[in-house]
Design a protein around this motif. Structure first.
Motif, PDB file in Angstrom:
ATOM      1  N   ARG A 194       4.829  16.260  43.412  1.00  0.00           N
ATOM      2  CA  ARG A 194       5.789  15.718  42.630  1.00  0.00           C
ATOM      3  C   ARG A 194       5.142  14.531  42.160  1.00  0.00           C
ATOM      4  N   THR A 195       4.229  13.597  42.920  1.00  0.00           N
ATOM      5  CA  THR A 195       3.707  12.486  42.442  1.00  0.00           C
ATOM      6  C   THR A 195       2.697  12.720  41.195  1.00  0.00           C
ATOM      7  N   SER A 196       2.084  13.968  41.424  1.00  0.00           N
ATOM      8  CA  SER A 196       1.159  14.333  40.336  1.00  0.00           C
ATOM      9  C   SER A 196       1.768  14.402  38.986  1.00  0.00           C
ATOM     10  N   GLN A 197       3.080  15.484  39.138  1.00  0.00           N
ATOM     11  CA  GLN A 197       3.628  15.436  37.911  1.00  0.00           C
ATOM     12  C   GLN A 197       4.433  14.294  37.244  1.00  0.00           C
ATOM     13  N   SER A 198       4.861  13.509  38.077  1.00  0.00           N
ATOM     14  CA  SER A 198       5.563  12.317  37.586  1.00  0.00           C
ATOM     15  C   SER A 198       4.201  11.445  36.778  1.00  0.00           C
ATOM     16  N   TYR A 199       3.304  11.389  37.373  1.00  0.00           N
ATOM     17  CA  TYR A 199       2.403  10.424  36.984  1.00  0.00           C
ATOM     18  C   TYR A 199       1.809  10.979  35.426  1.00  0.00           C
ATOM     19  N   GLU A 200       1.437  12.208  35.524  1.00  0.00           N
ATOM     20  CA  GLU A 200       1.124  12.976  34.152  1.00  0.00           C
ATOM     21  C   GLU A 200       2.153  12.790  33.076  1.00  0.00           C
ATOM     22  N   ARG A 201       3.498  12.678  33.537  1.00  0.00           N
ATOM     23  CA  ARG A 201       4.577  12.389  32.380  1.00  0.00           C
ATOM     24  C   ARG A 201       4.333  10.809  32.112  1.00  0.00           C
ATOM     25  N   PHE A 202       4.061  10.013  33.121  1.00  0.00           N
ATOM     26  CA  PHE A 202       3.810   8.460  32.830  1.00  0.00           C
ATOM     27  C   PHE A 202       2.880   8.348  32.051  1.00  0.00           C
ATOM     28  N   TRP A 203       1.659   8.995  32.213  1.00  0.00           N
ATOM     29  CA  TRP A 203       0.355   8.741  31.199  1.00  0.00           C
ATOM     30  C   TRP A 203       0.662   9.362  29.959  1.00  0.00           C
ATOM     31  N   GLU A 204       1.256  10.497  29.868  1.00  0.00           N
ATOM     32  CA  GLU A 204       1.349  11.137  28.422  1.00  0.00           C
ATOM     33  C   GLU A 204       2.146  10.053  27.688  1.00  0.00           C
ATOM     34  N   ALA A 205       3.349   9.595  28.264  1.00  0.00           N
ATOM     35  CA  ALA A 205       4.173   8.727  27.547  1.00  0.00           C
ATOM     36  C   ALA A 205       3.416   7.437  27.148  1.00  0.00           C
ATOM     37  N   ARG A 206       2.537   7.007  27.857  1.00  0.00           N
ATOM     38  CA  ARG A 206       1.568   5.827  27.316  1.00  0.00           C
ATOM     39  C   ARG A 206       0.721   6.217  26.348  1.00  0.00           C
ATOM     40  N   THR A 207       0.258   7.541  26.524  1.00  0.00           N
ATOM     41  CA  THR A 207      -0.653   7.724  25.347  1.00  0.00           C
ATOM     42  C   THR A 207       0.117   7.923  24.030  1.00  0.00           C
ATOM     43  N   LEU A 208       1.290   8.138  24.121  1.00  0.00           N
ATOM     44  CA  LEU A 208       2.136   8.334  22.949  1.00  0.00           C
ATOM     45  C   LEU A 208       2.238   7.109  22.208  1.00  0.00           C
ATOM     46  N   TRP A 209       2.577   6.004  23.121  1.00  0.00           N
ATOM     47  CA  TRP A 209       2.762   4.929  22.534  1.00  0.00           C
ATOM     48  C   TRP A 209       1.359   3.961  22.127  1.00  0.00           C
ATOM     49  N   ASP A 210       0.268   4.307  22.463  1.00  0.00           N
ATOM     50  CA  ASP A 210      -1.010   3.976  22.015  1.00  0.00           C
ATOM     51  C   ASP A 210      -1.030   4.787  20.510  1.00  0.00           C
ATOM     52  N   GLY A 211      -0.399   5.871  20.513  1.00  0.00           N
ATOM     53  CA  GLY A 211      -0.469   6.558  19.055  1.00  0.00           C
ATOM     54  C   GLY A 211       0.403   5.728  18.163  1.00  0.00           C
ATOM     55  N   VAL A 212       1.366   5.173  18.864  1.00  0.00           N
ATOM     56  CA  VAL A 212       2.431   4.482  17.653  1.00  0.00           C
ATOM     57  C   VAL A 212       1.535   3.053  17.304  1.00  0.00           C
ATOM     58  N   TYR A 213       0.852   2.406  18.221  1.00  0.00           N
ATOM     59  CA  TYR A 213       0.060   1.316  17.770  1.00  0.00           C
ATOM     60  C   TYR A 213      -0.918   1.735  16.839  1.00  0.00           C
ATOM     61  N   SER A 214      -1.579   2.689  16.936  1.00  0.00           N
ATOM     62  CA  SER A 214      -2.751   3.024  16.075  1.00  0.00           C
ATOM     63  C   SER A 214      -2.106   3.355  14.530  1.00  0.00           C
ATOM     64  N   SER A 215      -0.824   4.424  14.540  1.00  0.00           N
ATOM     65  CA  SER A 215      -0.506   4.657  13.176  1.00  0.00           C
ATOM     66  C   SER A 215       0.077   3.597  12.459  1.00  0.00           C
TER      67      SER A 215
END
Length: 469
Positions: A194-215
């Motif tokens: 459960r913790t691993s799945q939640s952290y994967e969702r958290f990190w993917e969301a942070r990566t998406l906002w990193d893309g918003v920064y770049s674009s």
């Protein structure tokens, strides 16, 4: 001779003694260390958390993410203005450095002290004031109450304070410890998964906002390049207005995305962000487009559609130039879809319910299993059950919190978190992801690119002339 001149250094190195090699290595290390010390930035003090009054000085957008700052936050401190005026001869100082998600400066290494062995005492002292403990407090209190009742019942039965039949009944409720020991491995696997799945969702969301920064930075940079196109003496009014609209829409998109992911709708926040970044008039075309986009069911999608229509006439500047901007808009569309996927697809409800039931049954029956052990002290039974239950419930709750990375986390209104509360708990990260701070940083970067262009410099010059008059 040429061959000997090239091989001789390597031959001398081979003949060099081991002591000489060590001394040479030590010399290189000392030189590198001295260079790092000389080039390293000076240590900064811990920056104020979300809602600080220094951030609006960048473009008029607060660190809390709300462009509408308080009256106290709108004025730049006199000391900062004086330092900026007298900094022509001295080295430039970073007045408003970037902050980490925990609220520390990029140049402050002390943010790592919030975890690890260095801060064990501080973290242990703050256990009772933990926000996670408050969220699981009711569940933990019920579990501890059951453990206290079981300890009292077994204590009275063993001391002969209960009738013989009732005492035998109480002693018969003790269960072997083996089932809990065997279920402990399954429980650990459930927690880890459960913790691993939640952290994967958290990190993917942070990566998406990193893309918003770049674009958004790329779109603003390419759009502002129109105003500096080589071979042109001056920029047409149409191009200047189009660049102004592109910058305003780029600044408004992060706020629209944040509101969309949190189920909010605030047109003033979008309008203020666009006005602060592009210095556009209240009745300009970009303001009308943002108002129309705010009335759509999907606001960030409507903002990107308006941005696409604004960029479309740039094909006259060249297909490659237009394609680069449109490609970044396409990437923003992909990130919007991925963010909606994370928001709209939580961990299956049946899995969450089964895990919660399993943990509750395990914790409720743990006192009966511990009472079967002869060496177990009944006085320590409630404390043992409380500590074990706290570890289980708190870890499960953390998984639930970071499962929704776009949510409000541990605060009801992350964009208006009081500074007093933040100072009380230290530099606590109330949000899972500080989306308001991301939006403010993106709008600040877009405004910086626009104001460094000829159109932005001209607008700043006219504004300063009006202030002098």
């Amino acid at each position: 001779m040429l061959f000997r001149s090239r091989v001789q250094p390597y031959w001398d190195l081979r003949r060099e003694s081991s002591v000489g090699r060590v001394m040479r290595a030590v010399q290189h290390v000392l030189v590198c260390y001295a260079s790092c010390v000389r080039l390293a930035p000076p240590p900064h003090t811990r920056m104020p958390p979300v809602g600080a009054t220094s951030a609006p000085a960048r473009i008029g957008i607060g660190r809390s993410g709300n462009p509408r700052c308080s009256e106290e936050a709108k004025a730049v401190p006199a000391a900062v203005a004086a330092a900026a005026a007298t900094s022509t001869t001295s080295e430039p100082e970073v007045l408003f450095p970037r902050l980490t998600d925990d609220g520390y400066s990029f140049y402050d290494d002390r943010y790592v002290s919030s975890g690890g062995s260095e801060a064990w005492l501080q973290n242990l002292k703050g256990t009772l004031s933990s926000q996670v403990l408050q969220r699981v407090g009711t569940h933990l209190a019920v579990t501890t109450g059951i453990a206290v009742a079981v300890a009292l019942a077994f204590g009275c039965a063993r001391e002969g304070l209960l009738p013989e039949e009732l005492a035998r009944l109480v002693e018969g409720t003790a269960i072997p410890l083996f089932p809990h020991s065997a279920a402990g491995s399954v429980l650990g696997l459930l927690l880890a998964f459960r913790t691993s799945q939640s952290y994967e969702r958290f990190w993917e969301a942070r990566t998406l906002w990193d893309g918003v920064y770049s674009s958004t930075r790329s779109i603003a940079r390419l759009a502002c390049a129109i105003l500096q196109e080589p071979g042109r003496a001056e920029t047409s009014t149409e191009d200047a207005l189009r660049v102004e609209a592109i910058v305003g829409l780029c600044a408004a998109f992060p706020y629209a995305l944040k509101q969309h992911l949190r189920g909010e709708r605030n047109a003033e926040e979008l309008l203020d962000a666009a006005a602060a970044a592009s210095s556009c008039a209240p009745r300009s075309a970009v303001m009308r487009r943002i108002k129309l986009a705010n009335a759509a069911p999907n606001v960030p999608l409507a903002v990107l559609d308006a941005l696409t229509r604004t960029v479309l006439p740039l094909r006259s500047k060249g297909d490659l130039y237009w394609w680069q901007i449109d490609n970044n808009i396409e990437q923003l569309l992909h990130r919007l879809a991925n963010a909606e996927r994370i928001k709209g697809t939580p961990v299956p409800l049946s899995y969450s319910r089964h895990q919660s039931r399993f943990f509750s049954v395990y914790a409720f029956t743990l006192p009966f299993a511990l009472c079967s052990q002869e060496r177990m002290s009944l006085w320590l039974l409630p404390l043992t059950v409380a500590v074990v239950s706290w570890v289980l419930f708190a870890t499960e709750e953390i998984g639930h919190i970071i499962e929704d990375p776009f949510g409000r986390g541990l605060t009801g209104d992350p964009d208006r978190t009081s500074l007093t509360k933040l100072e009380e708990f230290g530099n606590l990260q109330f949000e899972v992801l500080p989306l308001g701070r991301y939006c403010a940083d993106i709008a600040s970067d877009v405004a910086t690119l626009f104001r460094s262009s000829p159109q932005g410099v001209d607008k700043i010059g006219r504004a300063s002339c009006r202030e002098r008059v």
